[in-house]
Design a protein around this motif. Structure first.
Motif, PDB file in Angstrom:
ATOM      1  N   LEU A 126       0.798  -1.374   0.035  1.00  0.00           N
ATOM      2  CA  LEU A 126       0.048  -0.103   0.042  1.00  0.00           C
ATOM      3  C   LEU A 126       0.749   1.236   0.122  1.00  0.00           C
ATOM      4  O   LEU A 126       2.062   1.212   0.548  1.00  0.00           O
ATOM      5  CB  LEU A 126      -0.944   0.119   1.290  1.00  0.00           C
ATOM      6  N   LEU A 127       0.471   2.445  -0.613  1.00  0.00           N
ATOM      7  CA  LEU A 127       0.824   3.703  -0.549  1.00  0.00           C
ATOM      8  C   LEU A 127      -0.061   4.582  -0.032  1.00  0.00           C
ATOM      9  O   LEU A 127      -1.260   4.447  -0.800  1.00  0.00           O
ATOM     10  CB  LEU A 127       1.661   3.987  -1.864  1.00  0.00           C
ATOM     11  N   GLY A 128      -0.040   5.099   0.828  1.00  0.00           N
ATOM     12  CA  GLY A 128      -1.176   6.181   1.419  1.00  0.00           C
ATOM     13  C   GLY A 128      -0.597   7.545   1.430  1.00  0.00           C
ATOM     14  O   GLY A 128       0.546   8.024   1.597  1.00  0.00           O
ATOM     15  N   PHE A 129      -1.695   8.541   1.138  1.00  0.00           N
ATOM     16  CA  PHE A 129      -1.582   9.902   1.404  1.00  0.00           C
ATOM     17  C   PHE A 129      -1.860  10.438   2.681  1.00  0.00           C
ATOM     18  O   PHE A 129      -3.193  10.035   2.955  1.00  0.00           O
ATOM     19  CB  PHE A 129      -2.063  10.827   0.116  1.00  0.00           C
ATOM     20  N   ILE A 179       2.856   9.406   2.051  1.00  0.00           N
ATOM     21  CA  ILE A 179       3.505  10.531   1.525  1.00  0.00           C
ATOM     22  C   ILE A 179       2.432  11.659   2.084  1.00  0.00           C
ATOM     23  O   ILE A 179       1.076  11.579   1.905  1.00  0.00           O
ATOM     24  CB  ILE A 179       3.633  10.675   0.010  1.00  0.00           C
ATOM     25  N   GLY A 180       2.944  12.769   2.494  1.00  0.00           N
ATOM     26  CA  GLY A 180       1.895  13.971   2.817  1.00  0.00           C
ATOM     27  C   GLY A 180       2.637  14.573   4.273  1.00  0.00           C
ATOM     28  O   GLY A 180       3.652  14.442   4.691  1.00  0.00           O
ATOM     29  N   PRO A 181       1.758  15.822   4.431  1.00  0.00           N
ATOM     30  CA  PRO A 181       2.196  16.831   5.489  1.00  0.00           C
ATOM     31  C   PRO A 181       1.910  16.275   6.887  1.00  0.00           C
ATOM     32  O   PRO A 181       2.338  16.817   7.766  1.00  0.00           O
ATOM     33  CB  PRO A 181       1.331  17.885   5.153  1.00  0.00           C
ATOM     34  N   ALA A 182       1.290  15.088   6.980  1.00  0.00           N
ATOM     35  CA  ALA A 182       1.227  14.715   8.567  1.00  0.00           C
ATOM     36  C   ALA A 182       2.469  14.358   9.013  1.00  0.00           C
ATOM     37  O   ALA A 182       3.345  13.720   8.284  1.00  0.00           O
ATOM     38  CB  ALA A 182       0.277  13.449   8.342  1.00  0.00           C
ATOM     39  N   THR A 191       5.918  15.960   3.260  1.00  0.00           N
ATOM     40  CA  THR A 191       5.883  17.095   2.568  1.00  0.00           C
ATOM     41  C   THR A 191       5.760  18.353   3.139  1.00  0.00           C
ATOM     42  O   THR A 191       5.039  18.545   4.472  1.00  0.00           O
ATOM     43  CB  THR A 191       4.997  17.076   1.400  1.00  0.00           C
ATOM     44  N   PRO A 192       6.181  19.561   2.820  1.00  0.00           N
ATOM     45  CA  PRO A 192       5.841  20.805   3.563  1.00  0.00           C
ATOM     46  C   PRO A 192       4.456  21.110   3.690  1.00  0.00           C
ATOM     47  O   PRO A 192       3.607  21.075   2.937  1.00  0.00           O
ATOM     48  CB  PRO A 192       6.623  21.906   2.640  1.00  0.00           C
ATOM     49  N   ALA A 245       2.034  19.982  -2.933  1.00  0.00           N
ATOM     50  CA  ALA A 245       3.048  19.525  -2.255  1.00  0.00           C
ATOM     51  C   ALA A 245       3.257  18.109  -2.410  1.00  0.00           C
ATOM     52  O   ALA A 245       4.185  17.438  -2.754  1.00  0.00           O
ATOM     53  CB  ALA A 245       3.454  20.274  -1.252  1.00  0.00           C
ATOM     54  N   SER A 246       2.212  17.377  -1.860  1.00  0.00           N
ATOM     55  CA  SER A 246       1.940  16.105  -1.858  1.00  0.00           C
ATOM     56  C   SER A 246       2.240  15.313  -3.258  1.00  0.00           C
ATOM     57  O   SER A 246       2.828  14.233  -3.562  1.00  0.00           O
ATOM     58  CB  SER A 246       0.735  15.438  -1.323  1.00  0.00           C
ATOM     59  N   ALA A 247       1.441  15.825  -4.315  1.00  0.00           N
ATOM     60  CA  ALA A 247       1.412  15.373  -5.634  1.00  0.00           C
ATOM     61  C   ALA A 247       2.762  15.595  -6.298  1.00  0.00           C
ATOM     62  O   ALA A 247       3.317  14.672  -6.997  1.00  0.00           O
ATOM     63  CB  ALA A 247       0.547  16.242  -6.363  1.00  0.00           C
ATOM     64  N   LEU A 248       3.468  16.758  -5.992  1.00  0.00           N
ATOM     65  CA  LEU A 248       4.735  16.848  -6.530  1.00  0.00           C
ATOM     66  C   LEU A 248       5.733  15.900  -6.172  1.00  0.00           C
ATOM     67  O   LEU A 248       6.605  15.267  -6.675  1.00  0.00           O
ATOM     68  CB  LEU A 248       5.383  18.109  -6.302  1.00  0.00           C
ATOM     69  N   ALA A 249       5.789  15.673  -4.749  1.00  0.00           N
ATOM     70  CA  ALA A 249       6.729  14.521  -4.046  1.00  0.00           C
ATOM     71  C   ALA A 249       6.418  13.127  -4.633  1.00  0.00           C
ATOM     72  O   ALA A 249       7.331  12.365  -4.857  1.00  0.00           O
ATOM     73  CB  ALA A 249       6.420  14.537  -2.548  1.00  0.00           C
TER      74      ALA A 249
END
Length: 349
Positions: free
Chosen positions: A264-267, A294-297, A304-305, A316-320
């Motif tokens: 799994l990959l979660g945002f 991936i994400g700001p959490a 991510t910032p 920012a999450s999508a760019l990462a």
């Protein structure tokens, strides 16, 4: 898909264009100011009761993010229009007074263009978020918010998707007098420049998925459209059979796939969906899931910032993720710029 013999020496066009995003968004904000004012004025005067989006592929995933933005900020219900209802079945939908938003990089797909023409003829407020400003779509719509990406040559869209996430946000900020959102938009190019500094970490995270053939991508709320886009990009660039699910919906059947060992990959967001998403992810890990996020959490595998507003954090999450996907393709020995059977512009009816 083209095999690469020296991935560490090859810099894909996909990644090069993703890195241009901070400059793209700075230009978009500067050059779209007048168009934003005109559209915001029209929406105040005409007050649409609901909105409809029209798009395909990555652009449709941007519309999912826009749906959550419009519904959470303007309390405006949003539906996704099936283009073939008009182009193949011949129905002319009653969209009088509605806000109809079409999103497209090229503005060339006949099904999107014809639906916008139908909607405008029927009395809808039509808006095109489009990169090619002299396209059929731009001419068909009453209002245009250019993406300002410049030429996008990579088959796998990156900067045009990210610009699609932001193009309508200044309109929302104007309609709601949301200074925090306006400030977040102003500061977003700098936050995305910080995100680009995560490229090495994104590559390291991608390394653990190099042998994956299947992958499930999870998110909730404003990040769900990013999860949809991630699943598409993993198919396009890495040949991975990836599917996106709401973290809330995943337990309603799809969770069964964990028994087959699918990774799994979660945002992971930092907004109002954070608590519920974190609980869902904890439950999955307890169930034995192989999950990275991936994400700001703060607990994300790739943090991510935070950008200052819930509506801009997904950018920012999508760019990462794009950095992750480009390097995953390279780890697999693939060229993400040469996916088999695909071309840059797809025209459908």
């Amino acid at each position: 898909m083209t095999q690469m013999n020296t991935p560490d020496l090859f810099d894909p066009l996909m990644l090069q264009e993703a890195r241009q995003t901070p400059q793209v968004l700075e230009r978009q904000q500067r050059e779209n100011a007048e168009a934003v004012t005109r559209l915001a004025t029209a929406l105040r005067e005409r007050r649409p009761p609901y909105a409809v989006t029209v798009a395909r592929g990555s652009s449709d995933h941007a519309c999912t993010v826009l749906k959550y933005a419009l519904e959470t900020q303007l309390a405006l219900p949003v539906a996704s229009l099936g283009p073939s209802v008009h182009t193949l079945y011949g129905a002319r939908l009653d969209l009088r007074g509605a806000l109809v938003i079409a999103v497209s990089q090229s503005g060339a797909s006949p099904d999107v263009v014809e639906n916008v023409q139908m909607a405008r003829e029927g009395g809808a407020i039509t808006v095109a978020l489009v990169n090619v400003e002299d396209s059929d779509l731009a001419r068909a719509a009453e209002f245009t918010l250019p993406l300002r990406c410049g030429e996008e040559r990579a088959v796998a869209a990156t900067k045009s998707y990210l610009a699609s996430l932001t193009a309508f946000l200044p309109v929302i900020a104007a309609l709601t007098d949301d200074q925090a959102l306006q400030d977040a938009l102003t500061g977003l190019p700098d936050k995305l420049t910080q995100t680009l500094e995560l490229e090495s970490s994104a590559s390291d995270l991608a390394e653990r998925y190099r042998f994956a053939e299947n992958l499930l991508v999870l998110a909730r709320g404003l990040h769900f459209g990013v999860a949809q886009e991630a699943a598409l990009k993993l198919k396009e660039t890495c040949g991975i059979h990836a599917e996106a699910y709401s973290a809330a919906e995943f337990s309603h059947g799809p969770k069964r796939l964990l028994a087959e060992g699918l990774p799994l990959l979660g945002f992971a967001s930092a907004d109002a969906a954070r608590s519920a998403t974190e609980q869902a992810y904890r439950d999955l890990v307890i169930s034995g899931a192989d999950l990275r996020t991936i994400g700001p959490a703060p607990a994300s595998s790739l943090i991510t910032p935070q950008t200052g507003h819930a509506l801009t954090d997904p950018v920012a999450s999508a760019l990462a993720f794009y950095l992750f996907a480009g390097h995953l393709a390279l780890h697999k020995g693939l060229n993400p710029d040469a996916p088999p059977l695909l071309s840059k512009v797809t025209k459908t009816r």
